[in-house]
Each structure stands twice: as structure tokens, then as C-alpha cells.
Design an enzyme around this catalytic site. Structure first.
Site, short mmCIF file in Angstrom:
data_model
loop_
_atom_site.label_atom_id
_atom_site.label_comp_id
_atom_site.label_asym_id
_atom_site.label_seq_id
_atom_site.Cartn_x
_atom_site.Cartn_y
_atom_site.Cartn_z
N GLU A 119 41.45 40.55 45.31
CA GLU A 119 42.85 39.87 45.10
C GLU A 119 43.88 40.94 44.86
O GLU A 119 43.56 42.21 44.65
CB GLU A 119 42.61 38.94 43.70
CG GLU A 119 41.83 37.62 44.01
CD GLU A 119 41.95 36.78 42.85
OE1 GLU A 119 42.75 36.61 42.16
OE2 GLU A 119 40.64 36.30 42.74
N HIS A 236 52.84 32.92 39.94
CA HIS A 236 51.77 32.86 40.84
C HIS A 236 52.45 33.06 42.28
O HIS A 236 53.35 31.87 42.50
CB HIS A 236 50.75 31.89 40.74
CG HIS A 236 49.56 32.37 41.55
ND1 HIS A 236 49.53 32.32 42.94
CD2 HIS A 236 48.31 33.03 41.22
CE1 HIS A 236 48.30 32.42 43.28
NE2 HIS A 236 47.43 32.95 42.42
N ARG A 282 50.85 40.78 41.70
CA ARG A 282 51.74 39.31 41.84
C ARG A 282 53.01 39.48 41.94
O ARG A 282 53.65 38.79 42.31
CB ARG A 282 50.91 38.68 40.70
CG ARG A 282 50.13 37.69 41.35
CD ARG A 282 49.41 36.80 40.30
NE ARG A 282 48.08 36.45 40.62
CZ ARG A 282 47.08 36.00 39.97
NH1 ARG A 282 47.35 35.79 38.85
NH2 ARG A 282 45.78 36.01 40.42
N HIS A 343 52.49 30.59 35.99
CA HIS A 343 51.09 30.76 35.98
C HIS A 343 50.58 31.24 34.61
O HIS A 343 49.71 30.78 34.31
CB HIS A 343 50.66 31.46 37.22
CG HIS A 343 49.21 31.50 37.45
ND1 HIS A 343 48.51 30.35 37.76
CD2 HIS A 343 48.46 32.62 37.42
CE1 HIS A 343 47.42 30.78 37.99
NE2 HIS A 343 47.26 31.97 37.67
N ARG A 378 49.88 40.85 34.51
CA ARG A 378 48.51 40.97 34.51
C ARG A 378 47.83 40.99 35.87
O ARG A 378 48.40 40.62 36.90
CB ARG A 378 48.07 39.33 34.08
CG ARG A 378 46.33 39.25 34.27
CD ARG A 378 46.03 37.91 33.52
NE ARG A 378 46.51 36.63 34.42
CZ ARG A 378 46.04 36.05 35.18
NH1 ARG A 378 44.61 36.63 35.60
NH2 ARG A 378 46.66 34.92 35.88
C1 SIN Z 1 44.03 32.74 41.63
O1 SIN Z 1 43.04 32.60 41.97
O2 SIN Z 1 44.82 33.41 42.44
C2 SIN Z 1 44.38 32.89 40.13
C3 SIN Z 1 43.53 33.86 39.23
C4 SIN Z 1 44.08 34.31 38.52
O3 SIN Z 1 45.16 33.87 37.90
O4 SIN Z 1 43.54 35.49 37.69
#
Ligand code: SIN
Length: 529
Positions: A119, A236, A282, A343, A378
Site C-alpha cells: 500500500e 483517503h 496518502r 477517512h 498515517r
Molecule cells: C485501505 O484499505 O486503503 C484502508 C486501510 C487503511 O486505512 O489503512
């Protein structure tokens, strides 16, 4: 006013407010050393954690290392992470995950090895997941079962905490309202752990359940707890955009498997902005999308998976795939309209490394807490890990507290007037629109000033002493939004999840935690590097 002795008093060693992963983890560990009450305003299984798709970041691969996870967390946090807290998160996180596995939790595996996701902001594949994109559900259901197996944990559903009871500098329990009986109840305790989650529903578009309006943080603030860095709100980048529909989360893990972001012209734009392109942290991706929306006078950009293997996408992201089919979108072949949505609350109630606040006997863990690990932004999938590590730490410290024998303070009975429900909903929606326009992804002195003025005028219309639940909820939302706007105004720089169009760069002099406490002027505190 009613004296505490005239209403029902329940007594526990530890009270947990909230039933997400942090609350359940804290309850499970606290139950090893005393009796526990979990108080939750809706059902035990409704929480932000439940909806987490991506997974839980932990170092398990041989080519990965603690130092790499620590570095990724600190880089995403834009120099506002406390290093000691991050070290604890990463090293104890690995142990907590192992402990869960030894208790029976199953993460997805292939050929006997964990399938690790990627991610934004991570330089290694290290995201464990369960049921593909249903990790939050898998983890919370697992912990729920563990909690339900403990005979000394009692659960109070449909019960809302309306005040933290603080005598001097000591938290002695909470006042709650039971929606089923209509009674006020006092829960007396040696320790109280707030695990109420976040507040992203104070914005129009949010990935969170409707209950996430920041009541825990408001309660703590009014009790005198210090708040840290609450100007940092994580948007997000990829939530479904269909007018009139919920901003359903499209996990960052989808971009981790190679999905592209395309603008209205069908062009990729992230490669020109960050070396990690669609997998930049993010804050960077959300801001880049915001700029594309301005440039093209559009409400959404696209996520494209057309170049990826449809069968593996359907398998890995079955929840997302099936949900989108309800909107007649097959995201393996159709372009998916997305835009950012609120988010995660990055800051929160300031705690030490054991989850304790500045008020003795009052602890916080999970999204509501600011433990020092999140910095200004975060790192993806660190939140479930934080729930496990600091939920456990908070419980271990909380259960060491001895009985105080103090008398309970006088309380103000709360009642519910259903006639105020519409007023609550209208005001909540009005504030959500205001916050989205004036204190969203990009802020300025002018916009924040306008938001504060409108929040003040809403507040003026509220009675001085409030003993009605809907009015109390309005007051809490107004107070928290005002605090966010004030801290955003004070932080005259752009850093992580706080972007100011009138101060577009990071200011090294502001590389510090911004602390707000009721009755005290704001102050900056040093980051522990
Ligand atoms: C996501 O799956 O993109 C959200 C997970 C997160 O907020 O860490």
C-alpha cells in the site's frame, strides 16, 4: 441535578468505551486482571475497524526489516512521528500479530506463506490480510469471539457515555445513558479506556460509519485531557464517487496490485508527482487528485484496472468487486469514478507510551488516541496494528491501578427528546458541508475563519446547560470542529494531512506537536526524534 447515589451505579475494574479493534483488544487483555465493562453506543460489531479493507502492516517477510517499517512510517508522518512510539509499534506489532495467530487468527496464505499486500508509502510488501479485502471484519469478529469467551467482560450495547467523571485530576468512571431503559447509569472504575474511534463523519464524504462523529474526543477534551495534532485529517484518495451514494472505500491495496489513477482526459498523473506514483503516501495522492479535480472542473477521477488480471482481482478484492456490481460497475473492465473522502483522524487524545492521558485513570487507544506513531499522516495499514499494540499496552497499565475510594461527583441527568432528532441531523449535515468546504483537504486563513464564525453562531443558539442527548451531540460536534479549525489556523504551514493554500511549504519551526487543552492556551511540544 441528581446526586450520583440516586441513580444506578455499576462498578468495574476497567471500563472500555467503544468496541472497535482497539476497544476489543484492550478489553481482552484487561480481563486477565479484573472485571471489565465494554460500553458501546450501538451494536458491539459496528465500528470503523470492521470496515477496514487493506489489512495490517507487520514485518513478517525475511527481506523486510523493523528499520524499513519504522522508516516508512516516519517518512509518511512528515517528521512529526515520535520515534520511540514508532519503534514500539513496529517491534511489538510483530509480536502482537504472532500472538493473534497463535490464538487462531487466520491471515490469507498461499502455498503455506502469507500473501503480503502493498500500500501507499510502504517500500516492502508487508500487509497481512484476511478474506482478501475483509481484514477488518475478520479481525474484529475474531477478537469479538475472544471477548465473548471471557466471563468477566460485560457488554453494554446501545449505551452512550455522556460524561467522563473526573474528581480533581482523577478519572473515577463515566456517566452513561441507556437507550433501551431510558435510564442514566454511573459506571465507576479504577481505570477508563476511551476507544471510540474517529470523527470523519464530520465531513460530507467519509468512508466511516455514521457513528464516527468524535464524541470520545469531545468527552475527553471537556474532562481536561490534552489533545494533540487534531488538524491532521487523513483523506483517503480512493472512495467511490456516485452522486447521492455513500463514499464506499476502494482499498489502497487495489493500487498496490497495480491499479492506475487517470484524470478526466484518461491520463495517468501520479508518475509526474512522486517516485512511488499511485503508491505515494496518502496525503500526496489525495492532494494530487484534489488538484486534478480543480484543473478539470470535475467531481471525480478514475481508477483503472483494465490492464490487470481480472480473475486475480476478483479473488483478492471480492468484497469490493461484489459491492460495485450493485452499482452495475465491473471494476475489472469499467473505469471506476473515485474521489477522496475523510477517512482517519491522525491526531487525537494525547497519551504516553502506555496509553495514559494527562488525567490519572484515563486512557485512550486506537484512532481516538494520539500515541505519537502517526505524525502528520498515517502510513497505510498501521492503524489496526496500533489498535493491537497500544490497546494491549493501555490495558496492562490500566489494570495496575488501585481503587481510589473517592466520592463520585454530582451529575446532570441526561434525557432524550426525539423532537430534537431532526435538528441534530440538519445541524450535523450543515456542519459536514461547512467542514468539507472550509476545512477539507486544502485550507486557508480565510476559509478557516469563516468556518469558526459559523460554528460560533451555531453554538450561540444552544442552551448554556445541556441535559438533552441530541443537543449534547450537536455541542460535541461544534466543539470538536471548532478545535480542528483553530489548530488548522495556528499551523501556518503545509505538512502531511494539513494543507494550507496560503502557507504551501513545511515550516521547520513548526515541526512540533500542537497541544490543545480546555482552559489553557495552545502550545507546541517537541517531537521525540
Ligand atoms: C485501505 O484499505 O486503503 C484502508 C486501510 C487503511 O486505512 O489503512
Amino acid at each position: 441535578m441528581a446526586h450520583a447515589t440516586s441513580i444506578e451505579i455499576k462498578e468495574f475494574d476497567t471500563i472500555i468505551v467503544g468496541s472497535g479493534l482497539a476497544g476489543l483488544t484492550a478489553a481482552y487483555h484487561a480481563s486477565k486482571n479484573g472485571n471489565v465493562a465494554i460500553i458501546t453506543k450501538s451494536q458491539l460489531d459496528i465500528s470503523n475497524s470492521y470496515y477496514a479493507q487493506g489489512g495490517i502492516a507487520a514485518v513478517t517477510a525475511p527481506e523486510d526489516s523493523f528499520e524499513s517499517h519504522i522508516q516508512d512510517t516516519m517518512v509518511a508522518g512528515r517528521e512529526l512521528c515520535d520515534r520511540d512510539a514508532v519503534e514500539i509499534l513496529v517491534s511489538e506489532g510483530q509480536k502482537c500479530v504472532q500472538e493473534l495467530i497463535s490464538l487462531g487468527m487466520e491471515f490469507d496464505k498461499e502455498n503455506g506463506e502469507f500473501v503480503l499486500g502493498l500500500e501507499g508509502g510502504h517500500t516492502h510488501r508487508r500487509i497481512l490480510h484476511a478474506g482478501g479485502d475483509a481484514t477488518g471484519k475478520g479481525l474484529t469478529c475474531f477478537m469479538l469471539k475472544k471477548v465473548q469467551e471471557q466471563k468477566n467482560i460485560q457488554v453494554f450495547e446501545y449505551t452512550t457515555v455522556v460524561e467522563l467523571l473526573v474528581e480533581g485530576q482523577l478519572c473515577v468512571g463515566v456517566q452513561a445513558f441507556d437507550f433501551v431503559t431510558g435510564n442514566n447509569v454511573i459506571f465507576k472504575s479504577k481505570a477508563t479506556i476511551i476507544a471510540t474511534g474517529g470523527l470523519s463523519r464530520i465531513y460530507d464524504r467519509s468512508t466511516n460509519p455514521h457513528t464516527a462523529t468524535g464524541d470520545g474526543i469531545a468527552l475527553a477534551y471537556h474532562a481536561g485531557a490534552k489533545l494533540s495534532d487534531i488538524e491532521f485529517i487523513q483523506f483517503h484518495p480512493s472512495a467511490l464517487y456516485i452522486p447521492g451514494e455513500e463514499a464506499f472505500l476502494i482499498s489502497e491495496a487495489v493500487r498496490g496490485e497495480g491499479a492506475w489513477l487517470l484524470n478526466q482526459e484518461g491520463e495517468r498523473f501520479m508518475q509526474h508527482i512522486h517516485p512511488l506514483a499511485e503508491l505515494a503516501p496518502r496525503d500526496v495522492v489525495a492532494y494530487a487528485i484534489y488538484n486534478q479535480l480543480q484543473l478539470h472542473h470535475a467531481d471525480f477521477v478514475y481508477l483503472s484496472l483494465k490492464h490487470l488480471n481480472p480473475e486475480s482481482i476478483k479473488k483478492r478484492f471480492s468484497t469490493i468487486y461484489n459491492t460495485l456490481l450493485k452499482y452495475h460497475i465491473d471494476f475489472t473492465s469499467d473505469l471506476l469514478p473515485i474521489s477522496p473522502a475523510a477517512h482517519y483522524m491522525v491526531g487525537g487524545i494525547q497519551t504516553d507510551l502506555h496509553g495514559e492521558t494527562n488525567i490519572a485513570g484515563l486512557f485512550a487507544c486506537g484512532e481516538v488516541a494520539s500515541t505519537g506513531v502517526m505524525g502528520a499522516n498515517r502510513l497505510a495499514s498501521n492503524s489496526l496494528l496500533e489498535c493491537l499494540v497500544f490497546g494491549k499496552r493501555a490495558a496492562e497499565k490500566a489494570t495496575q491501578r488501585k481503587s481510589t475510594g473517592v466520592t463520585l461527583p454530582e451529575i446532570n441527568d441526561i434525557r432524550v427528546d426525539t423532537g430534537n432528532e431532526n435538528l441534530f441531523l440538519e445541524t450535523k449535515n450543515r456542519i459536514a458541508t461547512l467542514m468539507s468546504k472550509k476545512a477539507g483537504i486544502v485550507r486557508s486563513e480565510e476559509k478557516l475563519g469563516e468556518a469558526i464564525a459559523e460554528l460560533n453562531s451555531i453554538k450561540k443558539q444552544l442552551p448554556e446547560i445541556i441535559n438533552e442527548y441530541n443537543l449534547l451531540k450537536i455541542k460535541h460536534i461544534v466543539d470538536i470542529c471548532t478545535l480542528i479549525c483553530e489548530s488548522a489556523l495556528i499551523r501556518k504551514e503545509s505538512r502531511g494531512g494539513h494543507i494550507r493554500e496560503d502557507f504551501q511549504k513545511e515550516n521547520p519551526e513548526l515541526c512540533a506537536h500542537l497541544i490543545q487543552q480546555k482552559g489553557h492556551p495552545y502550545k507546541f511540544e517537541e517531537v521525540r526524534k
